[in-house]
Design an enzyme around this catalytic site. Structure first.
Site, mmCIF file in Angstrom:
data_model
loop_
_atom_site.group_PDB
_atom_site.id
_atom_site.type_symbol
_atom_site.label_atom_id
_atom_site.label_comp_id
_atom_site.label_asym_id
_atom_site.label_seq_id
_atom_site.Cartn_x
_atom_site.Cartn_y
_atom_site.Cartn_z
ATOM 1 N N ARG A 1 42.354 31.511 40.721
ATOM 2 C CA ARG A 1 42.975 32.513 41.593
ATOM 3 C C ARG A 1 42.520 32.368 43.042
ATOM 4 N NH1 ARG A 1 43.038 38.157 38.081
ATOM 5 N NH2 ARG A 1 45.042 37.736 37.077
ATOM 6 N N LYS B 1 48.462 40.776 19.583
ATOM 7 C CA LYS B 1 49.287 41.940 19.255
ATOM 8 C C LYS B 1 50.771 41.733 19.540
ATOM 9 C CE LYS B 1 45.836 45.461 20.339
ATOM 10 N NZ LYS B 1 45.546 46.314 21.508
ATOM 11 N N GLY C 1 46.326 34.627 32.107
ATOM 12 C CA GLY C 1 45.438 35.185 31.098
ATOM 13 C C GLY C 1 44.819 34.096 30.240
ATOM 14 N N GLY D 1 49.318 40.142 32.931
ATOM 15 C CA GLY D 1 50.234 41.270 32.791
ATOM 16 C C GLY D 1 51.375 41.229 33.798
HETATM 17 C C1 3PG Z 1 44.347 41.186 36.073
HETATM 18 O O1 3PG Z 1 43.448 40.335 35.999
HETATM 19 O O2 3PG Z 1 44.988 41.580 35.092
HETATM 20 C C2 3PG Z 1 44.709 41.694 37.435
HETATM 21 O O3 3PG Z 1 43.744 41.313 38.371
HETATM 22 C C3 3PG Z 1 44.905 43.195 37.435
HETATM 23 O O4 3PG Z 1 43.749 43.833 36.979
HETATM 24 P P1 3PG Z 1 43.887 45.113 36.049
HETATM 25 O O5 3PG Z 1 44.555 44.683 34.773
HETATM 26 O O6 3PG Z 1 42.497 45.629 35.862
HETATM 27 O O7 3PG Z 1 44.765 46.098 36.804
#
Ligand code: 3PG
Ligand code: MG
Length: 395
Positions: free
Chosen positions: A35, A197, A354, A377
């Site tokens: 990132r 999930k 992720g 997300g």
């Molecule tokens: C993440 O890694 O999902 C983003 O940086 C957002 O963070 P958060 O899910 O804690 O809002």
């Protein structure tokens, strides 16, 4: 929408929202800097124009104000190395010292602000807090795709206080690559969905059923599908209240002519640890007291063939508990297959952020697939068709 590309930052202080929510080990060392590296083009463009940069980000989910563990000061030295200059640090993201440090910033300099989430106002999208942040810069740049699904003060609300709201290169690339998958995917198009999930992935899977030729399902959510088929799953992770949903997904896929591939076999363990005893069994035949932690070799063979014959591959979510090396075999084999399809078959491959992005990066494959998203997300929500507040705030 204004973009960094066409904006001239000469003489301007750019307040840049980045997503530096990076994993740190117990010595506060960054274990995956994807990132951070992703923001190099945006920050370099601003500095080369003759502007200065004020970086703002969150780190983790601090609940009680300032905490050592979540301080962005741990990033100052690594950032100085990445950007080839001493990065300055303000130990508060608002207040007089931040205002003074921002005001004194010279062209070519970078200032990093302390964690935005040390103020609860950030996540609440508080307008007064956003206005205080806005005082620090002349233009607002949003390059935090990974946090664009959050309507927080720094990602969305702050925009209203600027005449110039500028979209960064990370944001542009993420949207372009996601759109390529959603709107102009070359066929055959294979989506690989993993993770534990069904409930996390249901919306994206439903949307993808209108687009893909093949859907490979792996990871913990397959045990709920096994239950739907009347299989035995031992003590594997599952969502009993999602069994009907799993059934209806399979029916929908069939009605739409999407081929579903599920694991033929699983590597299971007698306890949840890397050193557990292991055995390989057919899907739906996991003995009592055992739990599935990975896909087995027959599944790897089947999935790899499907991937090899694809022209577009979207991968989101690991095939097993890849944090345990003994149960990372399936996930790593899928990473191999995606790299092969990209390099040998000219496939376009997008790795959702992720866990699957970490798996690909840890295997050293980051540069050998078409695109690794910095969003987890955020990418899912974008692909589900939602409007991301951080993107909406730019227009
Ligand atoms: C993440 O890694 O999902 C983003 O940086 C957002 O963070 P958060 O899910 O804690 O809002
Ligand atoms: Mg998140």
């Amino acid at each position: 929408m204004k973009t960094v590309n066409s904006f001239n930052f000469a003489g301007k202080r750019a307040l840049v929202r980045v997503d530096f929510n990076v994993p740190l080990n117990e010595r506060f060392e960054i274990t995956d800097d994807t990132r951070i590296k992703a923001t190099i083009p945006t920050i370099t463009k601003i500095l080369n124009d003759g502007g200065s940069v004020i970086l703002m980000s969150h780190l983790g989910r601090p609940k009680d104000g300032p905490t050592e563990k979540y301080s962005l000061k741990h990033l100052v030295n690594p950032l100085s190395v990445v950007f080839g200059r001493k990065v300055k640090f303000a130990d508060d993201c608002i207040g007089q010292s931040a205002i003074d440090q921002a005001a004194e910033l010279q062209a070519g300099e970078i200032l990093l602000l302390e964690n935005l989430r040390f103020y609860k106002e950030e996540e609440k999208g508080n307008v007064e807090f956003a206005e205080k942040l806005s005082k620090l810069g002349d233009v607002w740049v949003n390059d935090a795709f990974g946090t664009a699904h959050r309507a927080h003060a720094s990602t969305a609300v702050v925009g209203q206080f600027f005449e110039d709201r500028v979209c960064g290169y990370v944001m542009l690339a993420e949207i372009e690559n996601a759109n390529k998958i959603l709107e102009s995917a070359e066929r055959p198009f294979t989506a690989i969905m993993g993770g534990s999930k069904i409930s996390d992935k249901i919306l994206i899977i439903e949307r993808l059923l209108d687009k893909v030729d093949n859907l490979i399902i792996g990871g913990g959510m397959t045990y709920t599908f096994s239950l739907a088929e009347g299989g035995k799953i031992g003590k594997s992770i599952n969502e009993p209240d999602k069994v009907e949903l799993a059934k209806s997904l399979l029916e929908k896929a069939e009605a739409k002519g999407v081929k579903i591939y599920m694991p033929l076999d699983n590597t299971c363990a007698d306890n949840f640890s890397n050193d557990a005893n292991r055995q390989i069994v057919n899907r739906g035949e996991i003995p009592d007291g055992w739990e599935g932690l990975d896909i087995g070799p027959e599944s790897v063979k089947l999935f790899s063939e499907v991937i090899a014959n694809s022209k577009t591959v979207l991968w989101n979510g690991p095939m097993g508990v890849f944090e345990f090396p003994n149960f990372a075999i399936g996930t790593n084999a899928i990473a191999d297959a995606v790299v092969k399809a990209t390099e040998e078959n000219g496939a376009f491959s997008l790795i959702g952020g992720g866990d699957s992005a970490s798996a690909v990066n840890n295997a050293g494959y980051g540069d050998r697939v078409s695109y690794v998203s910095t969003g987890g997300g955020a990418l899912l929500e974008y692909m589900e068709g939602k409007v991301l507040p951080g993107v909406a705030a730019l227009s």
